[in-house]
Design a protein around this motif. Structure first.
Motif, PDB file in Angstrom:
ATOM      1  N   ALA A 168       0.830  -1.205   0.000  1.00 16.57           N
ATOM      2  CA  ALA A 168       0.000   0.000   0.000  1.00 16.57           C
ATOM      3  C   ALA A 168       0.862   1.252   0.000  1.00 16.57           C
ATOM      4  CB  ALA A 168      -0.938  -0.010   1.209  1.00 16.57           C
ATOM      5  N   GLU A 169       1.919   1.237   0.794  1.00 21.17           N
ATOM      6  CA  GLU A 169       2.802   2.402   0.854  1.00 21.17           C
ATOM      7  C   GLU A 169       3.491   2.633  -0.489  1.00 21.17           C
ATOM      8  OE1 GLU A 169       6.204   4.275   3.795  1.00 21.17           O
ATOM      9  OE2 GLU A 169       5.925   2.109   3.746  1.00 21.17           O
ATOM     10  N   ALA A 170       3.964   1.550  -1.108  1.00 16.39           N
ATOM     11  CA  ALA A 170       4.622   1.683  -2.410  1.00 16.39           C
ATOM     12  C   ALA A 170       3.647   2.185  -3.463  1.00 16.39           C
ATOM     13  CB  ALA A 170       5.215   0.339  -2.831  1.00 16.39           C
ATOM     14  N   PHE A 171       2.437   1.645  -3.458  1.00 17.83           N
ATOM     15  CA  PHE A 171       1.438   2.053  -4.444  1.00 17.83           C
ATOM     16  C   PHE A 171       1.028   3.504  -4.229  1.00 17.83           C
ATOM     17  CE2 PHE A 171      -2.939   2.302  -6.101  1.00 17.83           C
ATOM     18  CZ  PHE A 171      -2.701   1.907  -7.401  1.00 17.83           C
ATOM     19  N   GLN A 172       0.943   3.902  -2.983  1.00 13.55           N
ATOM     20  CA  GLN A 172       0.604   5.286  -2.666  1.00 13.55           C
ATOM     21  C   GLN A 172       1.610   6.260  -3.267  1.00 13.55           C
ATOM     22  OE1 GLN A 172       1.038   6.273   1.480  1.00 13.55           O
ATOM     23  NE2 GLN A 172      -0.490   7.895   1.371  1.00 13.55           N
ATOM     24  N   PHE A 173       2.893   5.983  -3.076  1.00 21.89           N
ATOM     25  CA  PHE A 173       3.914   6.895  -3.590  1.00 21.89           C
ATOM     26  C   PHE A 173       3.998   6.849  -5.113  1.00 21.89           C
ATOM     27  CE2 PHE A 173       5.474   6.674   0.832  1.00 21.89           C
ATOM     28  CZ  PHE A 173       5.521   8.040   1.080  1.00 21.89           C
ATOM     29  N   MET A 174       3.785   5.669  -5.698  1.00 26.34           N
ATOM     30  CA  MET A 174       3.768   5.597  -7.154  1.00 26.34           C
ATOM     31  C   MET A 174       2.602   6.397  -7.724  1.00 26.34           C
ATOM     32  SD  MET A 174       4.879   1.698  -8.195  1.00 26.34           S
ATOM     33  CE  MET A 174       4.663   2.065  -9.940  1.00 26.34           C
TER      34      MET A 174
END
Length: 206
Positions: A168-174
């Motif tokens: 979720a954190e990675a997808f948020q920043f992407m």
């Protein structure tokens, strides 16, 4: 008939409801005019008397601060993401979430950009701003966003390489970065890249 009697009377509302109504009417004008927007313009858009604005906010600076706070409030966007059906394939869930988040970022950026370009806010966000989730700043908003995104990954937890929270954190920043650049990624392209990587067919370099 006088202007005062011809003007549409504002419906009976609580003070908070009246402020919300005025902010909703003001937001498109703030995007167009920035800090140059007048309370008279806002009053016409809201169908109320100009004095109602001053009774609700005190002055124009307080109204502009409330508009920025509303644009930055993620409540509706997070509720939309939370409501995405977990019966959908993961890719479809993430595309819908990406569209919602990018819409929110675009709206917030439009208001912030218009205010900055025309002189910027002279008053901080009102302390009561933040809505149902009572957000305490950007970090709390980011954390709440990660939480709802993690829920979208949860049904596939046993098949994932990383925990839903980290994904979720990675997808948020992407998602935050994907709308920038000369040729921004579409939400579908972003999700395809996120789930399957850069290699066509999901292959890996030898």
């Amino acid at each position: 008939m006088s202007e005062a009697t011809s003007r549409r009377r504002a419906p009976a509302m609580s003070p908070e409801q009246r402020r919300e109504m005025i902010v909703r009417a003001a937001l498109p004008l703030v995007v167009e005019y920035g800090t140059s927007v007048t309370t008279a313009q806002v009053a016409r858009a809201a169908g109320i008397g100009e004095g109602t604005i001053f009774r609700a906010f005190g002055d124009k600076d307080a109204l502009l601060a409330a508009c920025m706070a509303e644009a930055a409030r993620p409540d509706d966007t997070l509720a939309h993401v939370e409501a995405i059906s977990l019966e959908l394939p993961l890719a479809e869930r993430l595309i819908e979430a990406s569209e919602a988040l990018r819409g929110y970022l675009s709206r917030m950026g439009a208001v912030a950009g218009a205010l900055a370009a025309s002189g910027g806010l002279r008053r901080e966000f009102p302390p009561e701003a933040g809505g149902k989730r009572a957000m305490n700043g950007r970090e709390a908003s980011m954390a709440a966003t990660r939480e709802v995104l993690a829920g979208l990954f949860e049904p596939e937890r046993d098949r994932l390489r990383l925990d839903p929270e980290r994904l979720a954190e990675a997808f948020q920043f992407m998602t935050m970065a994907s709308g920038r650049g000369v040729t921004p990624l579409t939400s579908a392209e972003l999700v395809e890249l996120f789930l399957h990587g850069a290699y066509a067919g999901g292959g890996r370099e030898n």
